[in-house]
Write an enzyme that holds these catalytic residues in place. Structure first.
Site, PDB file in Angstrom:
ATOM      1  CG  ASP A 183     -27.431 -12.400  19.104  1.00  0.00           C
ATOM      2  OD1 ASP A 183     -27.255 -11.269  19.617  1.00  0.00           O
ATOM      3  OD2 ASP A 183     -28.545 -12.792  18.737  1.00  0.00           O
ATOM      4  CB  CYS A 200     -25.329  -9.356  20.978  1.00  0.00           C
ATOM      5  SG  CYS A 200     -26.604  -8.771  22.077  1.00  0.00           S
ATOM      6  CB  CYS A 223     -31.406  -4.352  17.283  1.00  0.00           C
ATOM      7  SG  CYS A 223     -32.135  -5.866  17.907  1.00  0.00           S
ATOM      8  CG  HIS A 254     -33.877  -9.653  16.282  1.00  0.00           C
ATOM      9  ND1 HIS A 254     -32.767  -9.845  17.066  1.00  0.00           N
ATOM     10  CD2 HIS A 254     -34.738 -10.666  16.570  1.00  0.00           C
ATOM     11  CE1 HIS A 254     -32.940 -10.919  17.809  1.00  0.00           C
ATOM     12  NE2 HIS A 254     -34.122 -11.447  17.527  1.00  0.00           N
TER      13      HIS A 254
END
Ligand code: DGL
Length: 271
Positions: free
Chosen positions: A7, A70, A186, A188
């Protein structure tokens, strides 16, 4: 041999956490390029260059299979790595991303109006759209770049009223398009899945990549015994970061919870 997880920073630990729930027996090497994070606002060429170096590092460190956790790297670099780099340098190794597995789940769910959120680079690449359209060209697809979400999530500000405002800013236009599904494109965003679901309501299905990637990796290993049989199974985890700063351990805990513990060894490298 091992499974590599790459990532741009530490968000990919949230993906690794889900992989470990399903496949804890294997040995993993995590590489987080936290000296250069975020990748999301950078050019495709630069992201490709960073990603290629990271993949090279993981392959040299005995990984037979590398997961690009990622989205920005998957969106801008995966195809070139699979088509040009691997056949030339490591024809027996594999690099997989997070976009294709997510798309497959979305298609399976019979979605018709799909929203996608991600970084600027992911949205600009159009990668999610291209993959979706390849399978079903009649889908209606809407995207939004959400650059302010990553820093808020990294601060652990999940219940801050500012987050609610950001969700309103980014998700209201998608809601107005009557989306029936939303892809959290994403690393996150899975950490604020509860808040996103609360904001969207029950009628919109939310696709979070951690659990999807874990499930698809398990399927992949079952379908590829030639790779699976080469994987070592000591349950070891090694982490490499490009900046071993003080925030690292807090963030590792934030993203991995109790999954970051005694078995975890951490090293800093310069690429
Ligand atoms: N890991 C990135 C992604 O999934 C988010 C952080 C960044 O911009 O580097 O797109």
């Amino acid at each position: 041999m091992k499974i590599g997880v790459f990532d741009s920073g530490l968000g990919g630990l949230a993906i690794l956490k889900e992989i470990l729930k399903v496949l804890p027996e294997y040995d993993y090497v995590y590489f987080g390029d936290n000296a250069r994070v975020p990748y999301g606002g950078r050019s495709a060429e630069l992201v490709f260059d960073y990603t290629k170096k990271a993949v090279e590092f993981l392959l040299k460190n005995d990984c037979i299979l590398v997961i690009l956790a990622c989205n920005t790297a998957t969106a801008t670099a995966l195809r070139r790595i699979q088509k040009d780099y691997l056949p030339q340098h490591y024809p027996q190794r594999r690099v997989l991303g997070v976009i294709r597995p997510t798309i497959e789940e979305v298609i399976k769910s019979h979605a018709r109006r799909v929203g996608i959120i991600g970084t600027y680079a992911t949205v600009l690449s159009g990668s999610f759209i291209k993959e979706l359209i390849k399978i079903d060209s009649s889908l209606k697809i809407y995207q939004a770049a959400c650059p302010l979400l990553v820093p808020v999530i990294e601060e652990g500000e999940y219940e801050w009223e500012g987050l609610e405002l950001l969700l309103q800013k980014y998700l209201d236009p998608l809601k107005k398009q009557n989306i029936d599904s939303l892809i959290l494109g994403c690393t996150h965003y899975g950490l604020i899945e509860t808040q996103i679901k609360r904001f969207l309501g029950d009628a919109i299905k939310v696709f979070s990549e951690g659990s999807i990637t874990a499930k698809k990796l398990k399927d992949y290993l079952q379908r590829h015994p030639e790779i699976e049989k080469l994987l070592s199974k000591k349950g070891e985890r090694t982490y490499f970061v490009t900046d071993l700063n003080d925030r690292y351990s807090n963030m590792a805990e934030l993203f991995m919870g109790e999954h970051f513990g005694e078995k975890d060894r951490l090293t800093s490298i310069i690429l």
